[in-house]
Design an enzyme around this catalytic site. Structure first.
Site, PDB file in Angstrom:
ATOM      1  N   GLU A 127     -32.475  84.022  22.087  1.00  0.00           N
ATOM      2  CA  GLU A 127     -32.410  84.913  21.151  1.00  0.00           C
ATOM      3  C   GLU A 127     -32.739  86.389  21.692  1.00  0.00           C
ATOM      4  O   GLU A 127     -33.648  86.926  21.107  1.00  0.00           O
ATOM      5  CB  GLU A 127     -33.280  84.518  20.049  1.00  0.00           C
ATOM      6  CG  GLU A 127     -33.034  83.168  19.463  1.00  0.00           C
ATOM      7  CD  GLU A 127     -32.706  83.381  18.051  1.00  0.00           C
ATOM      8  OE1 GLU A 127     -32.759  84.416  17.267  1.00  0.00           O
ATOM      9  OE2 GLU A 127     -32.534  82.235  17.330  1.00  0.00           O
TER      10      GLU A 127
HETATM   11  C1  FAD Z   1     -32.577  75.348  25.028  1.00  0.00           C
HETATM   12  C2  FAD Z   1     -31.327  76.607  24.722  1.00  0.00           C
HETATM   13  C3  FAD Z   1     -30.989  76.610  23.208  1.00  0.00           C
HETATM   14  C4  FAD Z   1     -29.839  77.588  22.918  1.00  0.00           C
HETATM   15  N1  FAD Z   1     -29.320  77.694  21.998  1.00  0.00           N
HETATM   16  C5  FAD Z   1     -28.218  78.462  21.761  1.00  0.00           C
HETATM   17  C6  FAD Z   1     -27.456  78.473  20.372  1.00  0.00           C
HETATM   18  O1  FAD Z   1     -27.975  77.576  19.537  1.00  0.00           O
HETATM   19  N2  FAD Z   1     -26.517  79.366  20.084  1.00  0.00           N
HETATM   20  C7  FAD Z   1     -26.010  80.175  21.018  1.00  0.00           C
HETATM   21  O2  FAD Z   1     -25.139  80.776  21.230  1.00  0.00           O
HETATM   22  N3  FAD Z   1     -26.724  80.046  22.376  1.00  0.00           N
HETATM   23  C8  FAD Z   1     -27.859  79.499  22.709  1.00  0.00           C
HETATM   24  N4  FAD Z   1     -28.232  79.346  23.792  1.00  0.00           N
HETATM   25  C9  FAD Z   1     -27.811  80.299  24.804  1.00  0.00           C
HETATM   26  C10 FAD Z   1     -28.600  81.583  24.948  1.00  0.00           C
HETATM   27  O3  FAD Z   1     -28.437  82.457  23.763  1.00  0.00           O
HETATM   28  C11 FAD Z   1     -28.311  82.213  26.349  1.00  0.00           C
HETATM   29  O4  FAD Z   1     -28.748  81.478  27.168  1.00  0.00           O
HETATM   30  C12 FAD Z   1     -28.793  83.677  26.383  1.00  0.00           C
HETATM   31  O5  FAD Z   1     -28.139  84.613  25.520  1.00  0.00           O
HETATM   32  C13 FAD Z   1     -28.477  84.320  27.794  1.00  0.00           C
HETATM   33  O6  FAD Z   1     -27.516  84.250  28.254  1.00  0.00           O
HETATM   34  P1  FAD Z   1     -27.160  83.537  29.511  1.00  0.00           P
HETATM   35  O7  FAD Z   1     -27.838  82.139  30.022  1.00  0.00           O
HETATM   36  O8  FAD Z   1     -25.459  83.381  29.661  1.00  0.00           O
HETATM   37  O9  FAD Z   1     -27.446  84.427  30.784  1.00  0.00           O
HETATM   38  P2  FAD Z   1     -26.748  85.889  31.260  1.00  0.00           P
HETATM   39  O10 FAD Z   1     -26.562  86.640  29.945  1.00  0.00           O
HETATM   40  O11 FAD Z   1     -25.696  85.401  32.387  1.00  0.00           O
HETATM   41  O12 FAD Z   1     -27.959  86.464  31.926  1.00  0.00           O
HETATM   42  C14 FAD Z   1     -28.385  86.029  33.218  1.00  0.00           C
HETATM   43  C15 FAD Z   1     -29.843  86.451  33.574  1.00  0.00           C
HETATM   44  O13 FAD Z   1     -29.536  87.993  33.739  1.00  0.00           O
HETATM   45  C16 FAD Z   1     -30.310  88.895  32.848  1.00  0.00           C
HETATM   46  N5  FAD Z   1     -29.578  90.056  32.531  1.00  0.00           N
HETATM   47  C17 FAD Z   1     -28.534  90.054  31.773  1.00  0.00           C
HETATM   48  N6  FAD Z   1     -27.998  91.404  31.640  1.00  0.00           N
HETATM   49  C18 FAD Z   1     -28.918  92.056  32.421  1.00  0.00           C
HETATM   50  C19 FAD Z   1     -28.968  93.378  32.733  1.00  0.00           C
HETATM   51  N7  FAD Z   1     -28.044  94.118  32.247  1.00  0.00           N
HETATM   52  N8  FAD Z   1     -30.274  93.738  33.196  1.00  0.00           N
HETATM   53  C20 FAD Z   1     -31.070  92.751  33.926  1.00  0.00           C
HETATM   54  N9  FAD Z   1     -31.004  91.703  33.551  1.00  0.00           N
HETATM   55  C21 FAD Z   1     -30.000  91.292  32.923  1.00  0.00           C
HETATM   56  C22 FAD Z   1     -30.807  88.016  31.391  1.00  0.00           C
HETATM   57  O14 FAD Z   1     -31.707  88.561  30.895  1.00  0.00           O
HETATM   58  C23 FAD Z   1     -31.022  86.738  32.188  1.00  0.00           C
HETATM   59  O15 FAD Z   1     -32.089  86.447  32.798  1.00  0.00           O
HETATM   60  C24 FAD Z   1     -29.491  78.511  23.994  1.00  0.00           C
HETATM   61  C25 FAD Z   1     -30.011  78.341  25.351  1.00  0.00           C
HETATM   62  C26 FAD Z   1     -30.855  77.452  25.666  1.00  0.00           C
HETATM   63  C27 FAD Z   1     -31.401  77.308  27.079  1.00  0.00           C
END
Ligand code: FAD
Length: 386
Positions: free
Chosen positions: A364
């Site tokens: 979120e």
């Molecule tokens: C237990 C769990 C439940 C979840 N439930 C849902 C759900 O119900 N529905 C759903 O749609 N998703 C869900 N998610 C997914 C969650 O929304 C994503 O993990 C989250 O949005 C981050 O995306 P990502 O993991 O692909 O990381 P990425 O977007 O690839 O980012 C990787 C890291 O880089 C950082 N980052 C990204 N861009 C930048 C920037 N410009 N500058 C600096 N740092 C940056 C991020 O903060 C993160 O730390 C869930 C995840 C987990 C672990």
């Protein structure tokens, strides 16, 4: 909406106390009898809690009253969710769904048919729904990352792709799936038992494991497009504000409960001939926790209050979610330290909260994305800029 100082209105304080009593009398005792190997409340216990919550008028409180929910405001919601979350299995929903599962917020912007077919029965029957935005290409930047395709064929949309980390998916009745169509990112309501949809559990650090969803030629009737074609991300924005506030409130609740456990422990635990509570290092830990919890709560209250006032509260909501989740993670970590080995034991809720809150800093809106949002708002306030 008038500002009346920091005292809660009497009716809201009463609602908060009713919820807190429900947690103390029904949810915590149900958790205490479980063995340390349990990862969730058993389904029959959740059902029993749901029956009691309905009877007590504590059902789907966030959903609009016209659809059978409690119709509470964002401010009332953060106060209630803080109280509802002061127990072990409060992630991703308090009491494993004891108070019902709110429909994903974009559903409330559905047309009359969608409201009748999904929203009303959802609330009436206690359905569960998933929200599927994230994919292998990323979750923080869905406008670029979403690869799931939606193609119009006759009276249907045909969906193909893969969603990752989707909470509740395999237990849900339906879900809101974000997919790329000719007009941009659109939202589709997808029944969970529709052919072509498969769920695979994804083990993660927190006890409530999310799911991988594969969509293989899933045919969704045209009437299941939610909102306008291409309007999906605007709907997601609506989902995020209230969702982030609930995350903040839940984190404040957990931190408060961790602090309560810490105070009992340091009062009774003796080392070197004196209670831990007599040591300044321990008192400072308690003081730091108290100060940070108060700050997180006030930020959360303010963001909710702004949202209710119809103001653009995106920066304040981002601030509240970030401060509350990071505060709660640090407080729980510090309390585990005060408990020593016992802090790591699965007999206490601390290590479970610690794992839940590790996830809360990523979902979120990850902390970096929220900081980015706050920085952008701050830099826009440079002198000379409108
Ligand atoms: C237990 C769990 C439940 C979840 N439930 C849902 C759900 O119900 N529905 C759903 O749609 N998703 C869900 N998610 C997914 C969650 O929304 C994503 O993990 C989250 O949005 C981050 O995306 P990502 O993991 O692909 O990381 P990425 O977007 O690839 O980012 C990787 C890291 O880089 C950082 N980052 C990204 N861009 C930048 C920037 N410009 N500058 C600096 N740092 C940056 C991020 O903060 C993160 O730390 C869930 C995840 C987990 C672990």
């Amino acid at each position: 909406l008038t500002f009346s100082g920091f005292d809660l209105p009497e009716s809201l304080a009463m609602l908060r106390d009713v919820v807190a009593r429900f947690v103390a009398e029904h949810i915590r005792p149900a958790e205490e009898v479980l063995g340390p190997e349990r990862r969730a409340l058993p389904p029959e216990t959740v059902q029993d809690l749901q029956t009691r919550a309905r009877r007590a008028g504590l059902w789907c409180l966030d959903a609009p009253a016209e659809y059978g929910g409690g119709g509470i405001s964002a401010f009332e919601s953060v106060v209630v969710w803080e109280a509802a979350s002061q127990h072990r299995f409060c992630h991703p929903v308090p009491g494993g769904g004891a108070f019902g599962y709110n429909p994903p917020a974009p559903m409330f912007q559905g047309n009359q048919g969608q409201i009748e077919r999904y929203v009303r029965p959802h609330i009436e029957h206690g359905w569960l729904a998933f929200t599927a935005i994230a994919e292998a290409a990323g979750g923080s930047d869905p406008a670029r990352a979403i690869r799931t395709q939606a193609v119009r064929r006759g009276d249907d949309w045909v969906l193909n792709g893969e969603k990752l980390w989707i909470t509740h998916a395999a237990r849900a009745h339906y879900g809101v799936v974000y997919a790329r169509s000719a007009g941009g990112i659109s939202c589709f309501i997808v029944d969970a038992d529709i052919p072509g949809l498969t769920f695979t559990e994804m083990p993660v650090v927190r006890d409530a494991w999310p799911f991988r969803i594969t969509l293989d030629d899933v045919r969704v009737p045209a009437g299941n497009l939610l909102g306008e074609e291409g309007g999906g991300l605007a709907l997601a924005g609506a989902f995020l504000q209230r969702g982030r506030l609930v995350y903040a409130a839940r984190s404040v609740g957990v931190a408060e409960e961790a602090l309560r456990l810490a105070k009992e422990w340091v009062t009774n635990r003796h080392t070197f001939g004196a209670p831990l509570a007599s040591r300044q290092a321990v008192q400072f830990a308690i003081a730091n926790a108290r100060m940070r919890i108060e700050a997180a709560r006030l930020l959360t209250w303010r963001a909710a209050w702004l949202l209710d006032a119809g103001r653009d509260a995106r920066t304040e909501v981002a601030t509240a979610k970030l401060v509350a989740t990071e505060t709660a993670y640090d407080v729980v970590d510090e309390v585990m330290q005060l408990f020593g080995a016992m802090g790591t034991s699965r007999e206490l809720p601390l290590e479970g909260w610690w794992r839940d809150l590790r996830v809360a800093r990523i979902v979120e809106g990850a902390s970096e994305i929220l900081r980015h949002q706050v920085a952008a708002a701050e830099m826009a306030r440079l002198p000379g800029r409108a």
